[in-house]
Structure formats: C-alpha cells, structure tokens
Scaffold this motif. Structure first.
Motif: not given
Ligand SMILES: *Cc1c(COP(=O)(O)O)cnc(C)c1O
Length: 377
Positions: A218-222, A244-252, A255-259, A304-312
């Motif tokens: 939604e942030i990207a869309d808005q 949220v980090w995954d979402s921007f990667n999905d959009l990239k 091809g909906l976003i570039e960076k 619970l998702d500490g490692q994934k957050a760290l990776k993001a």
C-alpha cells in the motif's frame, strides 16, 4: 486461480502443490513456506484494472498463500491513510505516516489475520489458538468470529495487557487462557497446546508475514509506485519489518518498482534483543529475560522472527536503534497534538526512533502500528 507455485518445507525442502492443502510437510512435519511464481504474477497484474483498483489489503491477493480467494474472511482491512507530516517534515526530510490504527480491530495485525483465518477456513479448521499481548488476540478473535471458528487466546500474566484489549477479545467471543510468565513463555505454551490438541496455531508463523506485506504494497501504491528512502517500523517479534521488506522485494520482482527502501527497526530500551544484536554485528538474536516497556505490543524478549528481522535490516542496508518509555510517551503526545493522530505507545515508537536518528534525509515513512483508543495515555 492459483498463482502460488508451491509450498516448500522449511526443514527438509520438500515441494508440495497448493492443491494438496497441507498444514505441515507431508514428509517431515515441518512448517511450509510459500514460493511464488513471479512471472505468472507479472502477467496478471500489468493490466490496467489492477492499477485502477482501489487500495486495500486484498488488491494484492496474488502475493498471498491463499488458494481460492473467494473463500477469504475479510473485514475490509487495509487501505489505511498515508499522511504527510506537517510538523515533522523539514528541508532535509519529508516524513509520512502510515496510520494502521484505522484497521478493523485497531492495529496492522488484521492484515496478517485475514490471511491466516482465510487459510484456516481453506484447511477446514474448527479451532484456532494464538499467543498475544493484546492486539494479535483481538484481531484473531474478530476474524474467527466472522468465520465461525472457535478461538482461544493465550495471554501472559507478566505483561500489563491493556484492559480494553482484553475486553475487546472477550466481546468477540474468544476464550482467554492466562499463562504464567512473559510473552515468550506464553508463545511456547500455545505452540505446545496446538501440537497436542490439533488446534490451528496462529501468530507470527509462516503465513502471517505474507499478510502483513500489504503495509508495504500500500505504501508503494499510495506513493504512485515511487519508493521512499526509508521505512521505519517498531519491532516486537520482528514480523512486520521483515514482511514490509519482503513486500518491496515482491514488487520489484514483478517490475512495479525499481528501487528498494532502507529499513529502520526500532525497539524499546527495556526490550531490545534485535537492535542489540544488529549493533554488535552479531549473527544470532539472543533472547533477553525480563523485558519491560510501556509499549507492551513490542514486549517480546525472544522474538519469533528475530532472525528474519535482522536479515531485513542487513539486506536493506538499514539502521536500528532503541528508545525509552519517556521518549515514546512524549512522541505519542506530539503525534496527537501536532498531527491529530492518536496512537498506542508501540504506535509511537517508529517516529520516536526517527527523532533520535535526526541525521536521516529524504522521504521517510513511519508505520504507526496501533490505535490510541486501545491503550490510552
Ligand atoms: C504487533 C505490534 C507491533 C510489533 O510487530 P511485530 O510484527 O511483532 O514486530 C508493534 N506495534 C503494535 C501496535 C503491534 O500490535
């Protein structure tokens, strides 16, 4: 329509077809992750109708692990306001607020819950259980009520859960189970209850993060598919920030976003295991024993998702910091006074972090995660 490619076991790597409708891996019983077919998704959405559709959570259905979305359980979540700050923007920075308190139960949790409960319906589940410090419980209770599924919410005795959140959970008709200790103990109790009883476990597990991606979509869309320089999130279990980090990667990928934006994660001084690990440059998030903060929604000593957050944080070239309760309350009041936005303490944490990291420049989105009416100050 099935756009999901496959469900892959996190433990043994076995692939499963979406049609198999499994809760766990057929071979080893491990949890299943979803692998999307981005090419197929790209062909579906580069249609004008997608770009024209109004902004809300299920606009981005192709990025969720639901097989038949006609079965979705929704309360019309998402589509929350993205507001430019009048008071906190200056020559060097443009500050925006994503006000997640506007969701049906008052927090961003509804985005993950609509996906999880839709999945539970898809799998024919009769009961769900979930550990919570309030918001997750209220959200799961509401969507279970809507779906007609029995719901048990596990709450920790050692966390000062807002009375209003408890009332909210009860009024939706869920059963409350109080567990001795902190949130992390409660989460373990709930996991073991699910294993023994066959109740469907909800919370910060595989599918919730998929739903919570819609904050980023939604942030990207808005912003008309322009990406901000930074997105700041509070971190409790760390699910929101990695989603949220995954979402921007999905959009990239489609091809909906570039960076991609840089992610900034903020925790409270009384509970900062992810921030401490990040700052020390260590690899593994070490749990802490006696977490304490006024921001109870992020009081997770063993995220619970500490490692994934760290990776993001690392992959996005991001930043992390911690803030104290006094600073959080001061920001909470400023948000109400200067912007007309009423948030609970955890909802003020991202902006509190930004005020501390005052050297940051560019376009910055602070995710204000929960409504002030749920835990008033
Ligand atoms: C759950 C929650 C958080 C923390 O999100 P995580 O995904 O656990 O990191 C922050 N603020 C509010 C209001 C919440 O309900």
């Amino acid at each position: 329509m099935v756009l999901a490619k496959s469900f892959v076991c996190v433990k043994c790597g076995k692939n499963h077809k979406p049609e198999e409708k499994l809760v766990h891996c057929k071979k080893c019983g491990g949890p299943l992750d979803i692998v999307y077919d981005y090419k197929k998704i790209k062909n579906t959405i580069v249609k004008e109708s997608f770009l024209r559709e109004r902004i809300w959570h299920w606009k981005y259905w192709m990025f969720y692990p639901i097989i038949d979305i006609s079965n979705k359980v929704t309360l019309m979540e998402g589509g929350t306001p993205l507001l430019k700050s009048r008071y906190f923007s200056d020559r060097n920075k443009e500050v925006w607020f994503k006000f997640e308190g506007m969701n049906p139960t008052g927090s961003f949790k509804d985005r993950g819950t609509t996906v999880e409960v839709s999945k539970a319906v898809e799998l024919g589940m009769k009961e769900v259980c979930c550990a919570s410090t309030g918001n997750m419980g209220a959200s799961v209770a509401a969507y279970c009520a809507r779906a007609g599924i029995k719901c048990k919410i596990f709450l920790p005795k050692d966390v000062v859960v807002s009375e209003l959140k408890i009332k909210q959970i009860k009024t939706y008709g869920a059963e409350i189970v109080k567990i001795k200790g902190e949130y992390s103990q409660t989460a373990k109790e709930c996991e073991s209850y699910a294993r023994k009883s066959g109740s469907y476990l909800m919370g910060d597990y595989q599918y919730r993060g998929e739903g919570q991606k819609s904050v980023g979509f939604e942030i990207a869309d808005q912003m008309n598919w322009k990406v901000p320089d930074y997105v700041i999130c509070p971190m409790g279990n760390g699910t929101l920030i990695y989603a949220v980090w995954d979402s921007f990667n999905d959009l990239k990928k489609v091809g909906l976003i570039e960076k991609l934006p840089k992610m900034i994660g903020i925790q409270a001084e009384g509970c900062s295991p992810i921030v401490d690990t990040f700052k020390k440059g260590k690899k593994k998030v070490e749990p802490i024993d006696n977490p304490k903060t006024i921001a109870t929604a992020i009081e997770c000593g063993d995220p619970l998702d500490g490692q994934k957050a760290l990776k993001a944080l690392k992959d996005s070239n991001g930043l992390a910091d911690k803030v104290n309760d006094k600073e959080i309350l001061k920001t909470l009041k400023l948000l109400a006074n200067k912007e007309g936005l009423y948030v609970e303490p955890s909802g003020a944490v991202s902006l509190t972090g930004l005020l501390k990291l005052n050297k940051i420049k560019g376009t910055i989105v602070c995710v204000l995660t929960g409504h002030g009416l749920k835990d008033p100050f």
